[in-house]
Design an enzyme around this catalytic site. Structure first.
Site, PDB file in Angstrom:
ATOM      1  N   SER A 216       0.863  -1.166   0.000  1.00 37.11           N
ATOM      2  CA  SER A 216       0.000   0.000   0.000  1.00 37.11           C
ATOM      3  C   SER A 216       0.907   1.225   0.000  1.00 37.11           C
ATOM      4  O   SER A 216       2.025   1.188   0.528  1.00 37.11           O
ATOM      5  CB  SER A 216      -0.905  -0.018   1.237  1.00 37.11           C
ATOM      6  OG  SER A 216      -0.648   1.091   2.050  1.00 37.11           O
ATOM      7  N   LYS A 217       0.420   2.299  -0.625  1.00 32.09           N
ATOM      8  CA  LYS A 217       1.258   3.492  -0.737  1.00 32.09           C
ATOM      9  C   LYS A 217       1.662   4.015   0.641  1.00 32.09           C
ATOM     10  O   LYS A 217       2.639   4.716   0.784  1.00 32.09           O
ATOM     11  CB  LYS A 217       0.539   4.574  -1.544  1.00 32.09           C
ATOM     12  CG  LYS A 217       0.479   4.187  -3.015  1.00 32.09           C
ATOM     13  CD  LYS A 217      -0.034   5.290  -3.908  1.00 32.09           C
ATOM     14  CE  LYS A 217      -0.150   4.725  -5.322  1.00 32.09           C
ATOM     15  NZ  LYS A 217      -1.036   5.464  -6.188  1.00 32.09           N
ATOM     16  N   ARG A 218       0.886   3.644   1.642  1.00 29.25           N
ATOM     17  CA  ARG A 218       1.178   4.124   2.991  1.00 29.25           C
ATOM     18  C   ARG A 218       2.217   3.272   3.729  1.00 29.25           C
ATOM     19  O   ARG A 218       2.657   3.617   4.805  1.00 29.25           O
ATOM     20  CB  ARG A 218      -0.109   4.183   3.814  1.00 29.25           C
ATOM     21  CG  ARG A 218      -1.031   5.299   3.390  1.00 29.25           C
ATOM     22  CD  ARG A 218      -2.332   5.250   4.151  1.00 29.25           C
ATOM     23  NE  ARG A 218      -3.061   4.015   3.861  1.00 29.25           N
ATOM     24  CZ  ARG A 218      -3.880   3.863   2.817  1.00 29.25           C
ATOM     25  NH1 ARG A 218      -4.084   4.869   1.993  1.00 29.25           N
ATOM     26  NH2 ARG A 218      -4.499   2.720   2.597  1.00 29.25           N
ATOM     27  N   ASP A 219       2.574   2.148   3.121  1.00 26.00           N
ATOM     28  CA  ASP A 219       3.516   1.229   3.753  1.00 26.00           C
ATOM     29  C   ASP A 219       4.900   1.897   3.846  1.00 26.00           C
ATOM     30  O   ASP A 219       5.566   2.099   2.838  1.00 26.00           O
ATOM     31  CB  ASP A 219       3.590  -0.038   2.870  1.00 26.00           C
ATOM     32  CG  ASP A 219       4.242  -1.197   3.587  1.00 26.00           C
ATOM     33  OD1 ASP A 219       5.033  -0.940   4.512  1.00 26.00           O
ATOM     34  OD2 ASP A 219       3.948  -2.343   3.219  1.00 26.00           O
TER      35      ASP A 219
END
Ligand code: GLU
Length: 348
Positions: A216-219
């Protein structure tokens, strides 16, 4: 067979992400392997998500990775325009055709003469397609409600615009991420409503992190934007090599392949059905291999940029070559020259 025509269709919502880069890369490899055309089309209809400079930055990083294309907003081409917001009259025209055929209907906004156009989903109909990656997939229309083709502001939804464009641009194969599998039956409905040929679809599996969770881009644990790799001193050839192995493998167990070798050896039947694991160690390994292959003066010029940024005094070209020569076999990315230098020369 018709000439292969494939496309990469990003939304200009920000920096080039590893998942998008992979879609672009496989379309490019596919086109070049089969002697076809590779098209870049900008899907900018979700206007609230568009970012100024998003398109240019995506294209720049694709170029940095070593991709080239045959048609795009910047190059033009016989099937333009290549930005969806410049094609609104086309979507309007085709939506009107569906209204006229009774295959779509207007839905007025309360107390207004503005309306959206909804597609009339055929009842209890099966939609079956042979996915290049997963084989036969089947959906039934009873799970799909009448969906919006055109919003009341005159802008089409993705599922409508994508079909009009892929048809008019004579796209033969649609290679994209797995998240679009459930969109495919909706798109097939539109092809059928117009009596158009349906392209071949191939949905590439998700990319997962080392804990097997979807990236996920938030990872925070995985660096995911191509620009970040560039600024750390990863080499574009190594990135291309690494990304090409995210979901595909050659017949041999060769891991270091040039772009041309990948194009020559590409075989869509070897696209993986299992999620592709983003293996940081493998990326570092591949990059270090490419660094080792660089002529010393080329590597020195790249290292110079990082050293200067860290205010390290470069005594002479010969000194720089010597320094880089010492560390060439140890660097996983060129930016590492700074910490290697510091730990070597500044131990108190
Ligand atoms: N704009 C869509 C995306 O970025 C393209 C999907 C497709 O290739 O059909 O996901």
């Amino acid at each position: 067979m018709n000439k292969v025509r494939v496309r990469y269709a990003p939304s200009p919502t920000g920096l080039l992400h590893i998942g998008n880069a992979r879609s672009a890369l496989f379309n490019y490899i596919f086109a070049r392997h089969f002697g076809g055309d590779f098209i870049v089309r900008i899907e900018d209809t979700d206007t609230s998500r568009n970012v100024a400079g998003g398109e240019a930055s995506q294209l720049n990083y694709l170029r940095w990775l070593g991709l080239s294309w045959d048609e795009s907003p910047d190059l033009g081409g016989a099937y333009g325009p290549y930005r969806q917001l410049e094609r609104l009259d086309l979507y309007q025209k085709y939506a009107q055709e569906l209204l006229d055929k009774g295959l779509a209907y207007k839905e007025y906004r309360e107390n207004s003469d503005q309306y959206a156009i909804r597609f009339k989903v055929p009842e209890d109909t099966d939609y079956v397609f042979k996915d290049l990656v997963r084989g036969e997939l089947k959906f039934n229309s009873k799970d799909v409600e009448d969906w919006i083709l055109m919003k009341d502001n005159g802008i089409p939804t993705y599922n409508f615009a994508v079909v009009i464009d892929d048809h008019l641009m004579e796209i033969t194969h649609v290679l994209r991420g797995e998240e679009h599998i459930t969109n495919t039956p909706k798109q097939m409905m539109v092809y059928q409503a117009f009596g158009w040929d349906i392209p071949i679809f191939g949905h590439m599996t998700i990319i997962v992190n080392e804990q097997k969770k979807k990236l996920s881009k938030r990872d925070q644990n995985v660096i995911q934007f191509i620009s970040e790799y560039e600024s750390m001193g990863y080499l574009p050839e190594a990135m291309f090599n690494f990304i090409a192995l995210l979901g595909w493998s050659p017949q041999t167990n060769q891991e270091i392949l040039t772009q041309q070798e990948i194009i020559d050896q590409f075989d869509p039947s070897r696209l993986s059905k299992a999620p592709a694991m983003f293996d940081k160690e493998k990326l570092a390994f591949i990059n270090s291999k490419y660094i080792k292959q660089l002529p010393i003066d080329v590597l020195s010029q790249k290292a110079r940029v990082f050293l200067e940024k860290a205010d390290i005094n470069i005594q002479s070209d010969a000194w720089l070559n010597l320094l880089v020569g010492i560390f060439q076999d140890r660097m996983t990315h060129i930016g590492e020259i700074v910490s290697l230098y510091q730990s070597f020369f500044h131990q108190d």
